[in-house]
Design a protein around this motif. Sequence first.
Motif, PDB file in Angstrom:
ATOM      1  N   GLU A  20       1.151   4.146  -2.874  1.00  0.00           N
ATOM      2  CA  GLU A  20       0.917   5.552  -2.551  1.00  0.00           C
ATOM      3  C   GLU A  20       2.080   6.439  -2.981  1.00  0.00           C
ATOM      4  O   GLU A  20       1.898   7.617  -3.277  1.00  0.00           O
ATOM      5  N   SER A  21       3.283   5.872  -3.012  1.00  0.00           N
ATOM      6  CA  SER A  21       4.471   6.662  -3.332  1.00  0.00           C
ATOM      7  C   SER A  21       4.530   7.062  -4.798  1.00  0.00           C
ATOM      8  O   SER A  21       5.291   7.949  -5.171  1.00  0.00           O
ATOM      9  N   ASN A  60       0.824  -1.220   0.000  1.00  0.00           N
ATOM     10  CA  ASN A  60       0.000   0.000   0.000  1.00  0.00           C
ATOM     11  C   ASN A  60       0.853   1.263   0.000  1.00  0.00           C
ATOM     12  O   ASN A  60       0.580   2.209  -0.750  1.00  0.00           O
ATOM     13  N   LYS A  61       1.888   1.300   0.822  1.00  0.00           N
ATOM     14  CA  LYS A  61       2.760   2.476   0.883  1.00  0.00           C
ATOM     15  C   LYS A  61       3.537   2.645  -0.416  1.00  0.00           C
ATOM     16  O   LYS A  61       3.782   3.770  -0.861  1.00  0.00           O
TER      17      LYS A  61
END
Length: 466
Positions: free
Chosen positions: A404-405, A400-401
């Motif tokens: 998002e990046s 997820n991160k």
Amino acid sequence: MNRFVSLFVLLCGFFQAGQAQSLSLQEQVNRKQFTAVVAHADSLTPADSADFAVMSAIGQAYEGLLKYDRAYTYYKYCFDMDTTNIDMLNALARTAVSLGRVTDAKRYYGKVLASDSTNFYANYQLARLYYQLGDYEQAIDKYHQLMDNDGESSALYRNVADCYTRMEKYPAAAICYFQAYNLNRENAGLASALINTMLRLGDPYVSEALAICDTALYYNPENRLLLQNKAMTLYMNKKYADADTLYADLLAAGDSSYFTLKYGGASRYYAGRYMDAIEPLELAYSKDTTSVEVNLLLGSSLGKTYDRKRAYVLLDKAEEGLAPDPLLATKLLLYRGETLQKDKRYKEAVQLYYRYWKDNPDKLDILFNIVIMSVSLDVKDYPGPKERQQGLFILVLYVNKYLESGKDVVGLFFYRKALQSVYEDMFFRNANEETMLSPDGKKSTISIFDIRELINKIPENPDGLL
């Protein structure tokens, strides 16, 4: 009539003489006799200044002598004579890059591509320019455009890999380095770049890097860089005795580089040869007295052998290097986590890494380290339900991160299999939700539909993105 004939012959003679001079200058350029050619620059006649071939040859000579400002001036004269000459546009752009005139370079390459959008040289040089400017996405697009037009190339794949490396997208870089390597296995520098990227990615690529080392050394058996790569790969695979043997050969051959001394000594230490480890570690210490690892290993070696007094000094110095500072409090968590990870105390390392990440949520590399220690590609490989819950939590968090990046999703390809394994297990167990456990002990759940959604965001085949 005779006068007319005589005048015609005379004019032809001048023309041929001028043509001969042009050819002579170009021949000298072709033979790399640049100094002889530029000697003509101070004695140019008006006719010479109007001669495209003469001015071009002098420009090439100045470029050959790395006098780009002079070369640029002469190429400009040529361009004024023929504003559509593709070779001259490329030459102007090339020297503009060397002079740092980026705007001019882009303009000239743009003129070339306006007349021929598939011009390989202009597209390639423009891609290199984007790379030099740090515009790696644009560079990658250009390199792919070149391969679409002209076919696969080891050099172009390597350039794409270099871009991904600068962007810290190491999984994508590894894929491209491997594609380049597959097309040219005799290139030692390329093999070394691939090996270093695999080592950077950690397990399981560290063990796979050994096979690349052996193949590369088959083609370049005496290449010192590849021997250093293999020694480091053995060291990272914890084959300390084998690494020690190879580092000993490098040292005997005169390799006194810092990393050979440091890891040669470290290999001897971890192989149990404490006395023999002292000499290379002492030499590494003389090059860098601040290295915590060198201080620790040299101090320990001396403590285990004959100089306890100095051992205490070195161990204290190592501790000072790790001493907390108000501004470095969170970094100390990272350093301790790294030490624990090296010591295979993974549970403790994960907890410290996670604490560090919560204070530095933009550090994807820290989550990646936790993934390496916590996540299995096959759900059946977890030793128990707790480890499975912890692995799933960090896997979902990392994916997820990462998404998002805004980073290239090709970097997540390696974790599609892990999510797919969880999804299939839940499907066959008829489970709609799965428990997750964070490193700090907090529980949460994720639905099978959310896992399916994450899987769909990751490419099945990274080749489709290259």
